[in-house]
Design a protein around this motif. Structure first.
Motif, PDB file in Angstrom:
ATOM      1  N   GLU A   1       0.821  -1.339   0.001  1.00 28.50           N
ATOM      2  CA  GLU A   1      -0.019  -0.058  -0.107  1.00 28.50           C
ATOM      3  C   GLU A   1       0.819   1.261  -0.011  1.00 28.50           C
ATOM      4  O   GLU A   1       0.322   2.286  -0.237  1.00 28.50           O
ATOM      5  N   LEU A   2       2.203   1.163   0.396  1.00 29.72           N
ATOM      6  CA  LEU A   2       3.105   2.192   0.438  1.00 29.72           C
ATOM      7  C   LEU A   2       3.836   2.579  -0.694  1.00 29.72           C
ATOM      8  O   LEU A   2       4.790   3.522  -0.858  1.00 29.72           O
ATOM      9  N   ASP A   3       4.067   1.580  -1.646  1.00 33.05           N
ATOM     10  CA  ASP A   3       4.734   1.442  -2.566  1.00 33.05           C
ATOM     11  C   ASP A   3       4.466   2.342  -3.617  1.00 33.05           C
ATOM     12  O   ASP A   3       3.263   1.705  -4.514  1.00 33.05           O
ATOM     13  N   PRO A   4       5.074   3.291  -4.285  1.00 27.93           N
ATOM     14  CA  PRO A   4       4.628   4.094  -5.492  1.00 27.93           C
ATOM     15  C   PRO A   4       4.514   3.243  -6.820  1.00 27.93           C
ATOM     16  O   PRO A   4       3.916   3.584  -7.683  1.00 27.93           O
ATOM     17  N   TYR A   5       5.196   2.242  -6.860  1.00 29.16           N
ATOM     18  CA  TYR A   5       5.263   1.425  -8.233  1.00 29.16           C
ATOM     19  C   TYR A   5       4.533   0.248  -7.874  1.00 29.16           C
ATOM     20  O   TYR A   5       4.550  -0.703  -8.556  1.00 29.16           O
TER      21      TYR A   5
END
Length: 176
Positions: A147-151
């Motif tokens: 959920e926190l990974d921009p990719y």
């Protein structure tokens, strides 16, 4: 910063002389230590030096510092369709269409890739096809949550290891 290459540019990775010196310093350090494997967190200079020396690497960190190996890399933050007057904007993103913004981002990424490849060429090392290849020699260790990974949408099947460190107090003790 609109994209990961912009983050690297702000850290000085666009100045060819500085990049060449940085990689030379990392190369000298890796040669002195004679390591067999490099684990790196947000260390593009170390990863370039390891590539020159043919040392296997593992990039680790939050998803933010381990971009996927495709090009062009996506925006880190999508433009707000109704921005607040005090909202942060990148200097070159004002008053541009989405197509102009993407073209500008792609051009900056390609310029950075050329700079990295110029350094690799000085050491007769195979060039990178894409900037993200530098961070993905092996499957990266992602110390974050999906959920926190921009990719995240670009990493199907990625192994997210969560957050693995414990906070410490000023005395060095872990809090209860």
């Amino acid at each position: 910063a609109e994209s990961f290459p912009d983050v690297l540019a702000r850290a000085g990775y666009t100045t060819q002389d500085a990049l060449t010196r940085l990689v030379a310093e990392w190369k000298a350090l890796l040669e002195r230590t004679r390591i067999d494997f490099l684990v790196a967190e947000h260390a593009p200079g170390a990863l370039l030096a390891a590539r020159i020396l043919r040392i296997p690497t593992l990039a680790m960190g939050t998803g933010f510092v381990v971009p996927p190996s495709y090009s062009p890399l996506p925006r880190l933050r999508q433009p707000d369709s109704n921005p607040r007057p005090d909202a942060y904007c990148t200097p070159d993103s004002d008053n541009r269409s989405d197509a102009e913004s993407r073209a500008s981002m792609t051009a900056r990424e390609q310029a950075m890739l050329r700079g990295f490849n110029d350094v690799l060429e000085k050491y007769a090392t195979a060039p990178l096809g894409k900037l993200g290849e530098l961070f993905n020699q092996n499957k990266p260790a992602l110390f974050t949550y999906a959920e926190l990974d921009p990719y995240r949408s670009d990493r199907p099947g990625a192994a997210y290891l969560g957050v693995t460190h414990r906070a410490r107090t000023a005395t060095g003790d872990a809090p209860d």
